[in-house]
Design a protein around this motif. Structure first.
Motif, PDB file in Angstrom:
ATOM      1  N   GLU A 123       0.833  -1.200   0.000  1.00  0.00           N
ATOM      2  CA  GLU A 123       0.000   0.000   0.000  1.00  0.00           C
ATOM      3  C   GLU A 123       0.871   1.254   0.000  1.00  0.00           C
ATOM      4  N   TYR A 124       0.269   2.369  -0.432  1.00  0.00           N
ATOM      5  CA  TYR A 124       0.990   3.637  -0.433  1.00  0.00           C
ATOM      6  C   TYR A 124       1.268   4.112   0.993  1.00  0.00           C
ATOM      7  N   GLU A 125       2.205   5.047   1.105  1.00  0.00           N
ATOM      8  CA  GLU A 125       2.597   5.557   2.418  1.00  0.00           C
ATOM      9  C   GLU A 125       1.486   6.334   3.119  1.00  0.00           C
ATOM     10  N   ASP A 126       0.498   6.803   2.373  1.00  0.00           N
ATOM     11  CA  ASP A 126      -0.597   7.529   3.009  1.00  0.00           C
ATOM     12  C   ASP A 126      -1.852   6.662   3.151  1.00  0.00           C
ATOM     13  N   SER A 127      -1.703   5.338   3.035  1.00  0.00           N
ATOM     14  CA  SER A 127      -2.829   4.434   3.293  1.00  0.00           C
ATOM     15  C   SER A 127      -3.029   4.326   4.805  1.00  0.00           C
ATOM     16  N   VAL A 128      -4.259   4.069   5.233  1.00  0.00           N
ATOM     17  CA  VAL A 128      -4.530   4.023   6.673  1.00  0.00           C
ATOM     18  C   VAL A 128      -3.697   2.955   7.368  1.00  0.00           C
ATOM     19  N   GLY A 129      -3.514   1.802   6.704  1.00  0.00           N
ATOM     20  CA  GLY A 129      -2.735   0.739   7.324  1.00  0.00           C
ATOM     21  C   GLY A 129      -1.310   1.159   7.604  1.00  0.00           C
ATOM     22  N   PHE A 130      -0.672   1.795   6.602  1.00  0.00           N
ATOM     23  CA  PHE A 130       0.712   2.237   6.791  1.00  0.00           C
ATOM     24  C   PHE A 130       0.797   3.347   7.835  1.00  0.00           C
ATOM     25  N   ILE A 131      -0.140   4.292   7.782  1.00  0.00           N
ATOM     26  CA  ILE A 131      -0.129   5.403   8.747  1.00  0.00           C
ATOM     27  C   ILE A 131      -0.268   4.884  10.171  1.00  0.00           C
ATOM     28  N   PHE A 132      -1.210   3.962  10.402  1.00  0.00           N
ATOM     29  CA  PHE A 132      -1.394   3.410  11.738  1.00  0.00           C
ATOM     30  C   PHE A 132      -0.156   2.640  12.196  1.00  0.00           C
ATOM     31  N   ALA A 133       0.454   1.882  11.270  1.00  0.00           N
ATOM     32  CA  ALA A 133       1.658   1.119  11.612  1.00  0.00           C
ATOM     33  C   ALA A 133       2.796   2.050  12.013  1.00  0.00           C
ATOM     34  N   LEU A 134       2.974   3.125  11.235  1.00  0.00           N
ATOM     35  CA  LEU A 134       4.032   4.089  11.530  1.00  0.00           C
ATOM     36  C   LEU A 134       3.782   4.782  12.866  1.00  0.00           C
ATOM     37  N   MET A 135       2.548   5.195  13.105  1.00  0.00           N
ATOM     38  CA  MET A 135       2.220   5.876  14.359  1.00  0.00           C
ATOM     39  C   MET A 135       2.386   4.954  15.565  1.00  0.00           C
ATOM     40  N   ALA A 136       2.063   3.682  15.408  1.00  0.00           N
ATOM     41  CA  ALA A 136       2.259   2.717  16.497  1.00  0.00           C
ATOM     42  C   ALA A 136       3.740   2.628  16.848  1.00  0.00           C
ATOM     43  N   SER A 137       4.581   2.519  15.832  1.00  0.00           N
ATOM     44  CA  SER A 137       6.025   2.419  16.056  1.00  0.00           C
ATOM     45  C   SER A 137       6.590   3.698  16.671  1.00  0.00           C
ATOM     46  N   LEU A 138       6.130   4.854  16.185  1.00  0.00           N
ATOM     47  CA  LEU A 138       6.649   6.123  16.688  1.00  0.00           C
ATOM     48  C   LEU A 138       6.205   6.393  18.123  1.00  0.00           C
ATOM     49  N   CYS A 139       4.938   6.091  18.452  1.00  0.00           N
ATOM     50  CA  CYS A 139       4.453   6.288  19.828  1.00  0.00           C
ATOM     51  C   CYS A 139       5.201   5.373  20.784  1.00  0.00           C
ATOM     52  N   ASP A 140       5.470   4.148  20.339  1.00  0.00           N
ATOM     53  CA  ASP A 140       6.234   3.213  21.161  1.00  0.00           C
ATOM     54  C   ASP A 140       7.658   3.720  21.357  1.00  0.00           C
ATOM     55  N   ALA A 141       8.235   4.266  20.292  1.00  0.00           N
ATOM     56  CA  ALA A 141       9.596   4.809  20.381  1.00  0.00           C
ATOM     57  C   ALA A 141       9.646   5.986  21.354  1.00  0.00           C
ATOM     58  N   VAL A 142       8.638   6.861  21.289  1.00  0.00           N
ATOM     59  CA  VAL A 142       8.574   8.001  22.216  1.00  0.00           C
ATOM     60  C   VAL A 142       8.451   7.515  23.649  1.00  0.00           C
ATOM     61  N   ALA A 143       7.625   6.494  23.872  1.00  0.00           N
ATOM     62  CA  ALA A 143       7.443   5.948  25.216  1.00  0.00           C
ATOM     63  C   ALA A 143       8.738   5.351  25.756  1.00  0.00           C
ATOM     64  N   ASN A 144       9.604   4.909  24.836  1.00  0.00           N
ATOM     65  CA  ASN A 144      10.881   4.317  25.235  1.00  0.00           C
ATOM     66  C   ASN A 144      12.039   5.317  25.217  1.00  0.00           C
ATOM     67  N   GLY A 145      11.693   6.602  25.195  1.00  0.00           N
ATOM     68  CA  GLY A 145      12.722   7.630  25.370  1.00  0.00           C
ATOM     69  C   GLY A 145      13.159   8.376  24.138  1.00  0.00           C
ATOM     70  N   ASN A 146      12.630   8.011  22.961  1.00  0.00           N
ATOM     71  CA  ASN A 146      13.023   8.712  21.733  1.00  0.00           C
ATOM     72  C   ASN A 146      12.150   9.948  21.537  1.00  0.00           C
ATOM     73  N   LYS A 147      12.396  10.950  22.348  1.00  0.00           N
ATOM     74  CA  LYS A 147      11.553  12.150  22.361  1.00  0.00           C
ATOM     75  C   LYS A 147      11.627  12.949  21.062  1.00  0.00           C
ATOM     76  N   GLU A 148      12.641  12.672  20.244  1.00  0.00           N
ATOM     77  CA  GLU A 148      12.775  13.428  19.002  1.00  0.00           C
ATOM     78  C   GLU A 148      11.626  13.147  18.029  1.00  0.00           C
ATOM     79  N   TYR A 149      10.870  12.076  18.282  1.00  0.00           N
ATOM     80  CA  TYR A 149       9.757  11.732  17.401  1.00  0.00           C
ATOM     81  C   TYR A 149       8.429  12.364  17.833  1.00  0.00           C
ATOM     82  N   GLU A 150       8.422  13.044  18.960  1.00  0.00           N
ATOM     83  CA  GLU A 150       7.169  13.639  19.444  1.00  0.00           C
ATOM     84  C   GLU A 150       6.575  14.604  18.427  1.00  0.00           C
ATOM     85  N   ASN A 151       7.404  15.450  17.829  1.00  0.00           N
ATOM     86  CA  ASN A 151       6.901  16.435  16.870  1.00  0.00           C
ATOM     87  C   ASN A 151       6.406  15.758  15.599  1.00  0.00           C
TER      88      ASN A 151
END
Length: 257
Positions: A123-151
């Protein structure tokens, strides 16, 4: 009050839930993970309405087989005999499957260490599946200390998800073949409202429904060129949010998520 790490872990779980509904996999372990997520989230739902919906989903799904879910997914998003619900932000923005929103998502991905796995994700990068997958990974990364992804998380929600998710959810909810996904849209609505409050993003004003652009068939390269030009033309005077969420227009991204 829960600390931000706990909230971000919970947000990652919800995005992961939606990802597992919209990224269909033949692997049984992926379906079992979806069942696990439903069971976890229904114990501590965002509100009573979404809690009821999660319980209904749990009762509707076969815990041992994804056949029913895959059939409904196909009826909603691929069946030529029913109205097909489109799944990209670009479609809801411009009526095309590869447009400005895809360009923006490519650039957001480029700002992270994550890449699209082109062998397993088509699927394209702006498909809902890809967007949700990316956001899941980024929120998890932020929770684990990668604050640079908050923005980046804030910008993807504000500039991509927030702009089309209500209309997309309405299309899914009202579809004649929607059963499990109708209940999922109730959960998604509660979560999106939470995200708007948490990220301090206003619900967009209602806009006129964009009709599908049925231009002649064109190549992927031409689609990308046109999308790039549209995005460049759309870059007007910057407002405060634009300054916080800069998007460069380019296509030199090697993808791998």
């Amino acid at each position: 009050m829960q600390d931000k790490n706990s909230i971000n872990k919970a947000r990652a779980l919800y995005y992961n839930l939606f990802e597992n509904f919209f990224v269909v996999s033949s692997k049984s372990e992926n379906y079992f993970e979806l069942i696990r997520l439903i069971n976890v989230l229904k114990e501590n739902p965002l509100d009573q309405v979404s809690g009821t919906a999660l319980n209904t989903i749990s009762e509707m799904l076969d815990p041992t087989s994804n056949v029913k879910l895959v059939q409904e997914y196909d009826d909603l998003f691929h069946n030529p005999l029913t109205k097909k619900v489109r799944t990209t932000a670009s479609f809801y923005d411009e009526g095309v499957e590869s447009g400005k929103k895809r360009v923006e998502m490519i650039q957001f991905v480029a700002k992270t260490k994550l890449r699209r796995d082109e062998k397993n994700f088509f699927e394209y990068e702006d498909s809902v599946g890809f967007i949700f997958a990316l956001m899941a990974s980024l929120c998890d990364a932020v929770a684990n200390g990668n604050k640079e992804y908050e923005n980046t998380v804030h910008c993807i929600f504000a500039q991509i998800i927030n702009e089309f998710i209500d209309e997309f959810a309405k299309d899914v909810y009202e579809h004649e073949k929607s059963n499990v996904f109708r209940e999922l849209m109730v959960v998604l609505h509660s979560f999106v409202e939470f995200e708007r409050l948490y990220l301090e993003v206003s619900k967009p004003a209602p806009k006129e429904k964009v009709e599908e652009n049925k231009n002649e068939s064109i190549s992927e390269e031409e689609m990308q060129r046109r999308a790039k030009n549209k995005a460049l033309k759309a870059l007007g005077p910057k407002n405060a949010q634009d300054e916080a969420c800069p998007v460069d227009i380019a296509y030199d991204v090697e993808s791998e998520i």
